[in-house]
Design an enzyme around this catalytic site. Structure first.
Site, PDB file in Angstrom:
ATOM      1  N   ASN A   7       0.877  -1.176   0.000  1.00 32.97           N
ATOM      2  CA  ASN A   7       0.000   0.000   0.000  1.00 32.97           C
ATOM      3  C   ASN A   7       0.914   1.224   0.000  1.00 32.97           C
ATOM      4  O   ASN A   7       1.450   1.610   1.032  1.00 32.97           O
ATOM      5  CB  ASN A   7      -0.885  -0.046   1.240  1.00 32.97           C
ATOM      6  CG  ASN A   7      -1.815   1.155   1.338  1.00 32.97           C
ATOM      7  OD1 ASN A   7      -1.788   2.058   0.490  1.00 32.97           O
ATOM      8  ND2 ASN A   7      -2.636   1.177   2.376  1.00 32.97           N
ATOM      9  N   LYS A  14       3.299   0.773   3.082  1.00 34.76           N
ATOM     10  CA  LYS A  14       2.920  -0.242   4.072  1.00 34.76           C
ATOM     11  C   LYS A  14       2.984  -1.584   3.365  1.00 34.76           C
ATOM     12  O   LYS A  14       2.604  -1.682   2.195  1.00 34.76           O
ATOM     13  CB  LYS A  14       1.477  -0.023   4.528  1.00 34.76           C
ATOM     14  CG  LYS A  14       1.322   1.100   5.520  1.00 34.76           C
ATOM     15  CD  LYS A  14      -0.085   1.087   6.097  1.00 34.76           C
ATOM     16  CE  LYS A  14      -0.456   2.454   6.602  1.00 34.76           C
ATOM     17  NZ  LYS A  14      -1.839   2.820   6.436  1.00 34.76           N
ATOM     18  N   ARG A  91      -2.657  -2.075  -3.327  1.00 33.89           N
ATOM     19  CA  ARG A  91      -3.864  -1.296  -3.077  1.00 33.89           C
ATOM     20  C   ARG A  91      -3.832  -0.082  -4.003  1.00 33.89           C
ATOM     21  O   ARG A  91      -2.858   0.663  -4.022  1.00 33.89           O
ATOM     22  CB  ARG A  91      -3.890  -0.827  -1.627  1.00 33.89           C
ATOM     23  CG  ARG A  91      -5.118   0.014  -1.375  1.00 33.89           C
ATOM     24  CD  ARG A  91      -4.990   0.859  -0.147  1.00 33.89           C
ATOM     25  NE  ARG A  91      -6.203   1.637   0.011  1.00 33.89           N
ATOM     26  CZ  ARG A  91      -6.261   2.742   0.722  1.00 33.89           C
ATOM     27  NH1 ARG A  91      -5.206   3.202   1.343  1.00 33.89           N
ATOM     28  NH2 ARG A  91      -7.385   3.395   0.818  1.00 33.89           N
ATOM     29  N   HIS A 208     -17.606   2.107   8.381  1.00 33.84           N
ATOM     30  CA  HIS A 208     -16.133   2.133   8.481  1.00 33.84           C
ATOM     31  C   HIS A 208     -15.783   3.484   9.099  1.00 33.84           C
ATOM     32  O   HIS A 208     -15.761   4.506   8.418  1.00 33.84           O
ATOM     33  CB  HIS A 208     -15.518   1.978   7.094  1.00 33.84           C
ATOM     34  CG  HIS A 208     -14.023   2.065   7.082  1.00 33.84           C
ATOM     35  ND1 HIS A 208     -13.194   0.973   6.890  1.00 33.84           N
ATOM     36  CD2 HIS A 208     -13.188   3.118   7.259  1.00 33.84           C
ATOM     37  CE1 HIS A 208     -11.935   1.355   6.953  1.00 33.84           C
ATOM     38  NE2 HIS A 208     -11.901   2.656   7.169  1.00 33.84           N
ATOM     39  N   GLY A 212     -10.528   8.658   8.380  1.00 28.26           N
ATOM     40  CA  GLY A 212     -11.466   8.822   7.274  1.00 28.26           C
ATOM     41  C   GLY A 212     -12.624   7.890   7.573  1.00 28.26           C
ATOM     42  O   GLY A 212     -12.422   6.844   8.174  1.00 28.26           O
ATOM     43  N   ARG A 241     -12.015  16.056   7.698  1.00 23.52           N
ATOM     44  CA  ARG A 241     -12.862  16.384   6.544  1.00 23.52           C
ATOM     45  C   ARG A 241     -14.271  16.757   7.006  1.00 23.52           C
ATOM     46  O   ARG A 241     -14.813  16.115   7.909  1.00 23.52           O
ATOM     47  CB  ARG A 241     -12.973  15.190   5.588  1.00 23.52           C
ATOM     48  CG  ARG A 241     -11.677  14.795   4.934  1.00 23.52           C
ATOM     49  CD  ARG A 241     -11.938  13.749   3.854  1.00 23.52           C
ATOM     50  NE  ARG A 241     -10.698  13.172   3.368  1.00 23.52           N
ATOM     51  CZ  ARG A 241     -10.389  11.879   3.452  1.00 23.52           C
ATOM     52  NH1 ARG A 241     -11.217  11.020   4.004  1.00 23.52           N
ATOM     53  NH2 ARG A 241      -9.247  11.453   2.979  1.00 23.52           N
ATOM     54  N   ASP A 283      -8.285  13.369  16.529  1.00 21.86           N
ATOM     55  CA  ASP A 283      -8.358  12.038  17.119  1.00 21.86           C
ATOM     56  C   ASP A 283      -9.522  11.978  18.114  1.00 21.86           C
ATOM     57  O   ASP A 283      -9.553  12.729  19.092  1.00 21.86           O
ATOM     58  CB  ASP A 283      -7.028  11.716  17.822  1.00 21.86           C
ATOM     59  CG  ASP A 283      -6.929  10.237  18.163  1.00 21.86           C
ATOM     60  OD1 ASP A 283      -7.895   9.682  18.731  1.00 21.86           O
ATOM     61  OD2 ASP A 283      -5.892   9.637  17.866  1.00 21.86           O
ATOM     62  N   LEU A 284     -10.448  11.073  17.847  1.00 21.29           N
ATOM     63  CA  LEU A 284     -11.649  11.012  18.682  1.00 21.29           C
ATOM     64  C   LEU A 284     -11.347  10.671  20.141  1.00 21.29           C
ATOM     65  O   LEU A 284     -12.095  11.042  21.038  1.00 21.29           O
ATOM     66  CB  LEU A 284     -12.643  10.007  18.104  1.00 21.29           C
ATOM     67  CG  LEU A 284     -13.398  10.521  16.871  1.00 21.29           C
ATOM     68  CD1 LEU A 284     -14.335   9.468  16.333  1.00 21.29           C
ATOM     69  CD2 LEU A 284     -14.181  11.776  17.199  1.00 21.29           C
ATOM     70  N   VAL A 332     -12.152   3.696  14.932  1.00 21.08           N
ATOM     71  CA  VAL A 332     -13.209   4.139  15.850  1.00 21.08           C
ATOM     72  C   VAL A 332     -14.244   3.032  16.032  1.00 21.08           C
ATOM     73  O   VAL A 332     -14.608   2.668  17.154  1.00 21.08           O
ATOM     74  CB  VAL A 332     -13.882   5.427  15.310  1.00 21.08           C
ATOM     75  CG1 VAL A 332     -15.016   5.865  16.219  1.00 21.08           C
ATOM     76  CG2 VAL A 332     -12.862   6.542  15.113  1.00 21.08           C
ATOM     77  N   ASN A 335     -12.987   0.150  18.204  1.00 20.30           N
ATOM     78  CA  ASN A 335     -12.467   0.420  19.560  1.00 20.30           C
ATOM     79  C   ASN A 335     -13.269   1.372  20.432  1.00 20.30           C
ATOM     80  O   ASN A 335     -13.131   1.333  21.652  1.00 20.30           O
ATOM     81  CB  ASN A 335     -11.042   0.997  19.443  1.00 20.30           C
ATOM     82  CG  ASN A 335     -10.092   0.016  18.793  1.00 20.30           C
ATOM     83  OD1 ASN A 335      -9.899  -1.077  19.288  1.00 20.30           O
ATOM     84  ND2 ASN A 335      -9.539   0.395  17.660  1.00 20.30           N
ATOM     85  N   GLU A 384      -8.353  -5.357   5.181  1.00 21.98           N
ATOM     86  CA  GLU A 384      -8.238  -5.058   3.752  1.00 21.98           C
ATOM     87  C   GLU A 384      -7.079  -5.829   3.119  1.00 21.98           C
ATOM     88  O   GLU A 384      -7.156  -6.261   1.976  1.00 21.98           O
ATOM     89  CB  GLU A 384      -8.028  -3.549   3.558  1.00 21.98           C
ATOM     90  CG  GLU A 384      -9.276  -2.759   3.914  1.00 21.98           C
ATOM     91  CD  GLU A 384      -8.986  -1.348   4.386  1.00 21.98           C
ATOM     92  OE1 GLU A 384      -8.468  -1.200   5.513  1.00 21.98           O
ATOM     93  OE2 GLU A 384      -9.272  -0.410   3.642  1.00 21.98           O
TER      94      GLU A 384
HETATM   95  P1  ADP Z   1      -7.263   5.625   9.093  1.00 22.01           P
HETATM   96  O1  ADP Z   1      -6.933   4.287   8.469  1.00 22.01           O
HETATM   97  O2  ADP Z   1      -8.388   6.338   8.424  1.00 22.01           O
HETATM   98  O3  ADP Z   1      -6.084   6.495   9.386  1.00 22.01           O
HETATM   99  P2  ADP Z   1      -7.988   4.087  11.452  1.00 22.01           P
HETATM  100  O4  ADP Z   1      -9.057   3.187  10.971  1.00 22.01           O
HETATM  101  O5  ADP Z   1      -6.653   3.518  11.778  1.00 22.01           O
HETATM  102  O6  ADP Z   1      -7.868   5.345  10.507  1.00 22.01           O
HETATM  103  O7  ADP Z   1      -8.521   4.849  12.745  1.00 22.01           O
HETATM  104  C1  ADP Z   1      -7.740   5.783  13.418  1.00 22.01           C
HETATM  105  C2  ADP Z   1      -8.627   6.559  14.356  1.00 22.01           C
HETATM  106  O8  ADP Z   1      -9.268   5.662  15.265  1.00 22.01           O
HETATM  107  C3  ADP Z   1      -7.877   7.527  15.258  1.00 22.01           C
HETATM  108  O9  ADP Z   1      -7.748   8.791  14.648  1.00 22.01           O
HETATM  109  C4  ADP Z   1      -8.779   7.624  16.474  1.00 22.01           C
HETATM  110  O10 ADP Z   1      -9.648   8.718  16.299  1.00 22.01           O
HETATM  111  C5  ADP Z   1      -9.619   6.382  16.425  1.00 22.01           C
HETATM  112  N1  ADP Z   1      -9.513   5.507  17.596  1.00 22.01           N
HETATM  113  C6  ADP Z   1      -8.673   4.476  17.798  1.00 22.01           C
HETATM  114  N2  ADP Z   1      -8.884   3.913  19.006  1.00 22.01           N
HETATM  115  C7  ADP Z   1      -9.891   4.602  19.586  1.00 22.01           C
HETATM  116  C8  ADP Z   1     -10.592   4.526  20.829  1.00 22.01           C
HETATM  117  N3  ADP Z   1     -10.310   3.606  21.744  1.00 22.01           N
HETATM  118  N4  ADP Z   1     -11.571   5.431  21.062  1.00 22.01           N
HETATM  119  C9  ADP Z   1     -11.862   6.369  20.156  1.00 22.01           C
HETATM  120  N5  ADP Z   1     -11.263   6.486  18.964  1.00 22.01           N
HETATM  121  C10 ADP Z   1     -10.303   5.620  18.673  1.00 22.01           C
END
Ligand code: ADP
Length: 397
Positions: A7, A14, A91, A208, A212, A241, A283-284, A332, A335, A384
């Site tokens: 990727n 990656k 990818r 998803h 993103g 976004r 970051d959530l 998100v 987790n 993926e």
């Molecule tokens: P991408 O591939 O789009 O970069 P991921 O699918 O790896 O994203 O997700 C990354 C995001 O997941 C992080 O920015 C964070 O907001 C969120 N995240 C990961 N763990 C947690 C958690 N325990 N609680 C809330 N958000 C989480």
């Protein structure tokens, strides 16, 4: 056969090596800051310690060359010789309207990937750089392209067309494409397996939710609709976004903030979303923490996020005429316990009822719906790379 999954991003590569005899992962890794001073390669062979190599690398070919050296390294490699790699899966973000499935890469495929530079300027050029680099270093194996847009190509015109003059679709192919297709494909198939039902008979809404984020409505084995559109900017509120907005806001802010088209594109893609709304972070985890300690703006940002997702669940329930299950996936979705709980709150009219105790789970395949919920609620870690490895193997046997 062993398959190398690649990727390639603008400054990163990656990779994963998958043994197709049992689909086990032998090693995963990431080359970061390709072409930027301070390049690093982090390599994790399964069952051995992680290795970090620091070495400036000018381009993707140099990056891939180092990856291949690492893969056969006596101490921390995962294969004895490159002859063990039978095929490479790449990818590729955009396959335009040409590809509804993965394909073996040839000159025609590369031309289509190039033709999509215009509509995927951030992704397709580095994806092609990765392909060129691997072809140069591994000229005797099959290279397969797996497109993020492919699964969504099953969408009908009634959902992929925008209400714009039809000529812009004919001339410029302006339409909804949708992204994260490989992930929506993987988790929707897993959900069907978990329900013990043929995929073609299922009605599934996949969420998803990562940095993103996108959702898809899947019925009869096809994508009915998805939230990302012509580009990944449309739909849900994401890390940086905006997702859906009144398009007139773009013209208004370009004028007020004195933005040119490139700056405006960057503004709505990188400064908006949860970052712009909360003022805390993209970051959530940070936003949840801020909201818990009384930051009202962070709480409002979360409420906007939940409402957008709920809105699409309703939208897709209407388009599918009900559904068998919701599937949460990605960073998100896999987790964030609180976020899943808040999204599913007060949806019982639609037959969606969560068991909040069962929902206290991270990164595992599980149904977290209450016993009397009409709709199942699955958490399914996405994979993926496995889809890419499987398609590559299937087309290279
Ligand atoms: P991408 O591939 O789009 O970069 P991921 O699918 O790896 O994203 O997700 C990354 C995001 O997941 C992080 O920015 C964070 O907001 C969120 N995240 C990961 N763990 C947690 C958690 N325990 N609680 C809330 N958000 C989480």
């Amino acid at each position: 056969m062993k398959v190398l999954v690649v990727n390639a991003g603008s400054s990163s590569i990656k990779y994963q090596v998958v043994d197709m005899t049992d689909e086990s992962v032998l090693a995963v890794g990431l080359v970061d800051r390709v072409g930027i001073p301070g390049t690093t390669l982090e390599h994790k062979p399964v069952g051995k310690d992680k290795v970090l190599i620091k070495k400036d690398l000018p381009d993707h070919t140099a990056g891939m060359k180092l990856v291949l050296e690492v893969l056969v390294n006596e101490e921390y490699g995962c294969i004895k010789s490159m002859d063990e790699i039978g095929a490479v899966g790449h990818r590729v973000v955009h396959g335009g309207e040409e590809f509804a499935e993965s394909v073996v890469i040839d000159d025609r495929v590369k031309k289509v990937i190039k033709d999509c530079f215009d509509i995927a300027p951030l992704h397709n050029p580095p994806n092609l750089m990765g392909i060129d680099a691997c072809e140069e270093l591994m000229p005797n194996v099959n290279h397969v392209a797996v497109f993020d847009t492919a699964f969504h190509q099953s969408m009908e015109a009634s959902n992929f067309l925008y209400a714009l003059p039809y000529e812009v679709y004919e001339k410029y192919r302006v339409r909804r494409y949708g992204f994260h297709g490989t992930s929506h494909f993987y988790v929707s198939h897993r959900a069907a397996e978990m329900m013990g039902k043929p995929f073609e008979e299922c009605k599934i809404i996949t969420l998803h939710l990562g940095n993103g984020a996108s959702m898809a409505a899947v019925k009869g084995g096809k994508v009915v609709d998805t939230t990302m559109g012509f580009t990944p900017l449309e739909g849900l509120v994401m890390g940086t976004r905006s997702g859906d907005i009144d398009p007139a806001i773009v013209f208004f802010l370009m004028e007020k903030l004195g933005l040119g088209t490139t700056e405006a594109n960057s503004y709505f893609n990188k400064k908006a979303g949860m970052l712009g709304l909360s003022g805390v972070s993209n970051d959530l985890r940070d936003i949840l923490e801020a909201a818990a300690s009384g930051n009202e703006r962070a709480q409002t940002a979360l409420d906007v996020y939940y409402n957008r997702v709920k809105g699409y669940i309703g939208n897709y329930m209407a388009k599918l005429n009900g559904c068998d299950c919701l599937v949460f996936t990605a960073g998100v979705g896999e987790n964030a316990i609180d976020i899943r709980e808040n999204i599913c709150k007060d949806l019982d009219y639609l037959g969606i009822k969560m068991d909040v105790e069962k929902n206290k789970v991270r990164g595992k395949e599980v149904d977290v719906a209450a016993a009397d919920s009409k709709v199942k609620i699955f958490v399914i870690p996405t994979n993926e790379e496995l889809v890419i490895a499987r398609d590559t193997y299937r087309l290279s046997k």
